[in-house]
Structure formats: C-alpha cells, structure tokens
Design a protein around this motif. Structure first.
Motif, PDB file in Angstrom:
ATOM      1  N   ILE A  73      -0.578  20.335  15.224  1.00 47.57           N
ATOM      2  CA  ILE A  73       0.020  19.003  15.080  1.00 47.57           C
ATOM      3  C   ILE A  73       0.426  18.758  13.626  1.00 47.57           C
ATOM      4  N   TYR A  74       0.882  19.768  12.969  1.00 48.50           N
ATOM      5  CA  TYR A  74       1.180  19.688  11.537  1.00 48.50           C
ATOM      6  C   TYR A  74       2.019  18.454  11.173  1.00 48.50           C
ATOM      7  N   HIS A  75       3.062  18.182  11.895  1.00 50.35           N
ATOM      8  CA  HIS A  75       3.940  17.054  11.572  1.00 50.35           C
ATOM      9  C   HIS A  75       3.339  15.705  11.974  1.00 50.35           C
ATOM     10  N   GLU A  76       2.309  15.720  12.795  1.00 53.98           N
ATOM     11  CA  GLU A  76       1.644  14.492  13.227  1.00 53.98           C
ATOM     12  C   GLU A  76       0.257  14.332  12.603  1.00 53.98           C
ATOM     13  N   ARG A  77      -0.135  15.215  11.697  1.00 54.15           N
ATOM     14  CA  ARG A  77      -1.495  15.211  11.157  1.00 54.15           C
ATOM     15  C   ARG A  77      -1.794  13.932  10.374  1.00 54.15           C
ATOM     16  N   SER A  78      -3.082  13.684  10.185  1.00 51.56           N
ATOM     17  CA  SER A  78      -3.543  12.464   9.518  1.00 51.56           C
ATOM     18  C   SER A  78      -3.363  12.529   8.001  1.00 51.56           C
ATOM     19  N   SER A  79      -3.542  11.384   7.377  1.00 51.61           N
ATOM     20  CA  SER A  79      -3.458  11.323   5.911  1.00 51.61           C
ATOM     21  C   SER A  79      -4.554  12.163   5.269  1.00 51.61           C
ATOM     22  N   THR A  80      -5.709  12.261   5.924  1.00 50.15           N
ATOM     23  CA  THR A  80      -6.796  13.084   5.385  1.00 50.15           C
ATOM     24  C   THR A  80      -6.325  14.522   5.218  1.00 50.15           C
ATOM     25  N   CYS A  81      -5.641  15.035   6.206  1.00 47.74           N
ATOM     26  CA  CYS A  81      -5.129  16.413   6.141  1.00 47.74           C
ATOM     27  C   CYS A  81      -3.964  16.521   5.157  1.00 47.74           C
ATOM     28  N   ARG A  82      -3.089  15.547   5.173  1.00 43.11           N
ATOM     29  CA  ARG A  82      -1.936  15.570   4.267  1.00 43.11           C
ATOM     30  C   ARG A  82      -2.369  15.555   2.807  1.00 43.11           C
ATOM     31  N   GLU A  83      -3.459  14.868   2.511  1.00 41.54           N
ATOM     32  CA  GLU A  83      -3.909  14.719   1.131  1.00 41.54           C
ATOM     33  C   GLU A  83      -4.796  15.863   0.642  1.00 41.54           C
ATOM     34  N   PHE A  84      -5.336  16.657   1.548  1.00 41.57           N
ATOM     35  CA  PHE A  84      -6.208  17.772   1.149  1.00 41.57           C
ATOM     36  C   PHE A  84      -5.329  18.914   0.638  1.00 41.57           C
ATOM     37  N   GLU A  85      -5.609  19.367  -0.563  1.00 42.53           N
ATOM     38  CA  GLU A  85      -4.797  20.439  -1.154  1.00 42.53           C
ATOM     39  C   GLU A  85      -5.644  21.652  -1.453  1.00 42.53           C
ATOM     40  N   ALA A  86      -5.053  22.810  -1.287  1.00 38.39           N
ATOM     41  CA  ALA A  86      -5.710  24.052  -1.663  1.00 38.39           C
ATOM     42  C   ALA A  86      -5.908  24.073  -3.169  1.00 38.39           C
ATOM     43  N   SER A  87      -6.917  24.778  -3.609  1.00 37.39           N
ATOM     44  CA  SER A  87      -7.131  24.930  -5.047  1.00 37.39           C
ATOM     45  C   SER A  87      -5.872  25.453  -5.710  1.00 37.39           C
ATOM     46  N   TRP A  88      -5.582  24.924  -6.854  1.00 39.80           N
ATOM     47  CA  TRP A  88      -4.483  25.331  -7.733  1.00 39.80           C
ATOM     48  C   TRP A  88      -3.115  24.877  -7.258  1.00 39.80           C
ATOM     49  N   THR A  89      -3.060  24.071  -6.205  1.00 37.63           N
ATOM     50  CA  THR A  89      -1.768  23.564  -5.747  1.00 37.63           C
ATOM     51  C   THR A  89      -1.061  22.800  -6.859  1.00 37.63           C
ATOM     52  N   ASP A  90      -1.804  21.971  -7.558  1.00 36.95           N
ATOM     53  CA  ASP A  90      -1.238  21.199  -8.669  1.00 36.95           C
ATOM     54  C   ASP A  90      -1.824  21.638 -10.003  1.00 36.95           C
ATOM     55  N   GLY A  91      -2.214  22.910 -10.080  1.00 34.16           N
ATOM     56  CA  GLY A  91      -2.767  23.437 -11.323  1.00 34.16           C
ATOM     57  C   GLY A  91      -4.235  23.139 -11.523  1.00 34.16           C
ATOM     58  N   LEU A  92      -4.898  22.575 -10.505  1.00 28.85           N
ATOM     59  CA  LEU A  92      -6.318  22.258 -10.614  1.00 28.85           C
ATOM     60  C   LEU A  92      -7.093  22.875  -9.460  1.00 28.85           C
ATOM     61  N   ALA A  93      -8.326  23.272  -9.759  1.00 23.31           N
ATOM     62  CA  ALA A  93      -9.194  23.766  -8.690  1.00 23.31           C
ATOM     63  C   ALA A  93      -9.592  22.595  -7.800  1.00 23.31           C
ATOM     64  N   ASN A  94      -9.806  22.844  -6.523  1.00 19.44           N
ATOM     65  CA  ASN A  94     -10.312  21.840  -5.594  1.00 19.44           C
ATOM     66  C   ASN A  94     -11.683  22.335  -5.136  1.00 19.44           C
ATOM     67  N   PRO A  95     -12.771  21.727  -5.625  1.00 18.30           N
ATOM     68  CA  PRO A  95     -14.113  22.185  -5.256  1.00 18.30           C
ATOM     69  C   PRO A  95     -14.372  22.145  -3.750  1.00 18.30           C
ATOM     70  N   ASP A  96     -13.740  21.204  -3.042  1.00 17.30           N
ATOM     71  CA  ASP A  96     -13.915  21.143  -1.585  1.00 17.30           C
ATOM     72  C   ASP A  96     -13.256  22.337  -0.905  1.00 17.30           C
ATOM     73  N   CYS A  97     -12.094  22.731  -1.389  1.00 18.41           N
ATOM     74  CA  CYS A  97     -11.430  23.927  -0.862  1.00 18.41           C
ATOM     75  C   CYS A  97     -12.319  25.146  -1.104  1.00 18.41           C
ATOM     76  N   ASP A  98     -12.827  25.258  -2.321  1.00 19.32           N
ATOM     77  CA  ASP A  98     -13.690  26.395  -2.663  1.00 19.32           C
ATOM     78  C   ASP A  98     -14.945  26.418  -1.789  1.00 19.32           C
ATOM     79  N   ALA A  99     -15.555  25.247  -1.536  1.00 18.10           N
ATOM     80  CA  ALA A  99     -16.765  25.164  -0.720  1.00 18.10           C
ATOM     81  C   ALA A  99     -16.489  25.574   0.727  1.00 18.10           C
ATOM     82  N   ALA A 100     -15.379  25.114   1.275  1.00 19.09           N
ATOM     83  CA  ALA A 100     -15.030  25.478   2.654  1.00 19.09           C
ATOM     84  C   ALA A 100     -14.797  26.978   2.755  1.00 19.09           C
ATOM     85  N   ARG A 101     -14.081  27.534   1.798  1.00 21.03           N
ATOM     86  CA  ARG A 101     -13.833  28.979   1.807  1.00 21.03           C
ATOM     87  C   ARG A 101     -15.146  29.760   1.707  1.00 21.03           C
ATOM     88  N   ALA A 102     -16.043  29.307   0.836  1.00 20.87           N
ATOM     89  CA  ALA A 102     -17.333  29.988   0.655  1.00 20.87           C
ATOM     90  C   ALA A 102     -18.145  29.979   1.949  1.00 20.87           C
TER      91      ALA A 102
END
Length: 122
Positions: A73-102
């Motif tokens: 449902i990519y085009h219908e996804r919620s704001s929570t999903c739209r706002e979650f970014e992979a680490s380094w997307t905007d030049g910054l690490a995302n600790p939540d992304c790193d934790a999920a990957r770990a």
C-alpha cells in the motif's frame, strides 16, 4: 547518479515497530490507509495489522526482510511510514533504522561514498 532505496532490500522497520497513527488517516475518514488493514488501539489511534502484536510484521509488507521487500500500500501508507527514513537519507543516521536492522542481524547502513565526497569538498 541515484541508486535504489536501501529500504527495498531491508523491510526491518516494517517487522520491528508498531505502526500507529491518527484514525483520520483511514479511508473512511477521508484519508488513504485502507480501513481493513488497521486495528484500533485507542479512541483516536489505529495501528497497521500485524504491528499491533508480537511477532511484528506489517500486513502491507511483501517479501523477505533483508532480501527483497516492497509495500503493498505504498501510495496509501500512513504518515508514520512516510516520515520514517533510512539512515543517511538526509545525511544523518537514524538510530531507529539501525535498531530495526540489528534485530534482524543486518548491519547498520553507512553513508554512500559520493555523499561523503561532496560534503567534504563543499
């Protein structure tokens, strides 16, 4: 040169976190998220099915975590999903992304070489 999103070979966040958001994002309230894919968690919030329990896996996630994934449902996804970014997307690490990957034994993402080069030469 643009590369494919690292999210397309990950999906860890979709199988690690509860995806909750305001019920007004549901289709019946004028939003985009299909009503049949959410469960109420409070009078004003809902969660994507599969993320409201353990083990966690969003009902919209297609594929194998850490291999190849997509969002049904990519085009219908919620704001929570739209706002979650992979680490380094905007030049910054995302600790939540790193934790999920770990949680799935995946290494944290690292900044791309070309991004580092351009930041250092600016």
């Amino acid at each position: 040169m643009s590369e494919a999103s690292p999210c397309l070979s990950c999906g860890a966040c979709c199988s690690h976190f509860r995806v909750s958001f305001f019920w007004g994002e549901c289709a019946s309230a004028g939003g985009s998220v299909p009503d049949d894919l959410v469960a109420p968690i409070s009078p004003s919030r809902v969660a994507m099915l599969g993320t409201d329990c353990k083990p966690t896996r969003c009902v919209g996630l297609v594929g194998e975590v850490g291999s190849q994934v997509s969002c049904a449902i990519y085009h219908e996804r919620s704001s929570t999903c739209r706002e979650f970014e992979a680490s380094w997307t905007d030049g910054l690490a995302n600790p939540d992304c790193d934790a999920a990957r770990a949680a799935f034994g995946l290494a944290p993402l690292e900044p791309r070489f070309d991004e580092l080069y351009f930041e250092q030469s600016a």
